[in-house]
Write a protein that holds these residues in place. Structure first.
Motif, mmCIF file in Angstrom:
data_model
loop_
_atom_site.group_PDB
_atom_site.id
_atom_site.type_symbol
_atom_site.label_atom_id
_atom_site.label_comp_id
_atom_site.label_asym_id
_atom_site.label_seq_id
_atom_site.Cartn_x
_atom_site.Cartn_y
_atom_site.Cartn_z
ATOM 1 N N SER A 257 0.889 -1.158 0.000
ATOM 2 C CA SER A 257 0.000 0.000 0.000
ATOM 3 C C SER A 257 0.926 1.206 0.000
ATOM 4 C CB SER A 257 -0.900 -0.018 1.244
ATOM 5 O OG SER A 257 -1.581 1.205 1.421
ATOM 6 N N ASP A 258 0.352 2.418 0.035
ATOM 7 C CA ASP A 258 1.207 3.575 0.294
ATOM 8 C C ASP A 258 1.372 3.802 1.788
ATOM 9 O OD1 ASP A 258 -1.418 4.442 0.644
ATOM 10 O OD2 ASP A 258 -1.028 6.454 -0.131
ATOM 11 N N HIS A 259 0.717 3.001 2.600
ATOM 12 C CA HIS A 259 0.901 2.939 4.051
ATOM 13 C C HIS A 259 1.644 1.649 4.397
ATOM 14 C CE1 HIS A 259 -2.196 6.054 5.297
ATOM 15 N NE2 HIS A 259 -2.510 5.852 4.038
ATOM 16 N N CYS A 260 2.326 1.655 5.517
ATOM 17 C CA CYS A 260 2.997 0.456 6.001
ATOM 18 C C CYS A 260 2.079 -0.346 6.935
ATOM 19 C CB CYS A 260 4.258 0.836 6.792
ATOM 20 S SG CYS A 260 5.482 1.741 5.849
ATOM 21 N N PRO A 261 2.063 -1.646 6.820
ATOM 22 C CA PRO A 261 1.347 -2.446 7.817
ATOM 23 C C PRO A 261 1.981 -2.279 9.202
ATOM 24 C CG PRO A 261 1.882 -3.764 5.876
ATOM 25 C CD PRO A 261 2.658 -2.472 5.766
#
Length: 266
Positions: A257-261
């Motif tokens: 994603s463009d976010h990190c898990p």
């Protein structure tokens, strides 16, 4: 127990994300920015908001559900608007979702809004409606209940600064956690809060004994190379008993994603 929190970016990187979820197999997945378009079998649709145009995985909720077949899946819509199949509009719901492995009985839950209410006829003006989901499970391996509450915090076009709306949102999030929890529960609160580390949101949660793990454990942001803006924090995970943390990590690679898990192991 492994808990993952992630903004799924509308499934834009689903080819990377779905195998990652299958391999990582968290018992609990708190997923924000989820698309659900049950009236179409198309794989991809387009989101249009002025000059803001994004591909959206049309049935992202279904895709993740298929990747985690042993999980109970709950979709919490914030709004129903339209996505586009070229010139044809397709009704599509947008919100967040929770996936809980069937070995963990869900013994309580609450779904509500932390900003505005359900928008049934369009995504609405910014800042848009935001939903949250709180749930309580019993962990037989540890012989204890665990309550988890997550939200996707409102997006303000002016930035991530504190506002009266964000202050009210933080209080609603805390109230939801309290509503679904019992006093002695191990409590987790997480999500894409869309605020900076020095925000009132995190201050309110810390004042009631929640310990924030991203900044508290020295991670320098929750964004990866797909995010081009300078401010790197958005996602947070808090727990009321830090001593129960077996491990915590912000996953910068692989990029799903463009976010990190965020991954918490209890």
């Amino acid at each position: 127990m492994k808990i993952m929190c992630l903004n799924g970016w509308g499934g834009k990187l689903h080819e990377e994300l779905l195998p990652y979820l299958e391999t990582t197999a968290p018992e609990i997945l708190c997923l924000q920015e989820v698309v659900n378009s049950p009236e179409t079998e198309k794989d991809w649709l387009t989101y249009r908001d002025g000059d803001h145009i994004l591909p959206q995985r049309a049935n992202f909720f279904r895709d993740v559900r298929r990747a985690l077949p042993e999980h109970v899946a709950v979709f919490c819509p914030a709004a129903q608007g339209v996505l586009w199949d070229e010139a044809r509009s397709v009704p599509s719901q947008w919100g967040l979702a929770t996936f809980v492995h069937r070995s963990l009985p869900i013994v309580g839950q609450v779904q509500a809004f932390v900003h505005k209410d359900f928008s049934p006829s369009g995504y609405g003006e910014h800042p848009r409606s935001r939903s949250a989901h709180g749930f309580r499970v019993f962990d037989y391996n540890a012989n204890r209940p665990v309550s988890v509450t997550h939200m996707h915090g409102l997006r303000d076009l002016n930035g991530k600064m504190d506002t009266p709306e964000r202050l009210a949102q933080a209080q609603r999030l805390l109230n939801l956690s309290r509503q679904v929890s019992e006093p002695d529960d191990l409590k987790v609160i997480c999500g894409d809060f869309n605020v900076e580390p020095d925000s009132q949101t995190l201050s309110i949660l810390s004042q009631v004994g929640m310990f924030e793990l991203v900044t508290g454990r020295g991670f320098n942001g929750t964004r990866n190379s797909h995010y081009k803006k300078p401010r790197r924090y958005a996602d947070y995970m808090l727990i009321n008993r830090e001593q129960e943390v077996k491990s915590f990590d912000v996953i910068y690679n692989p990029e799903v994603s463009d976010h990190c898990p965020l991954i918490l192991e209890l």
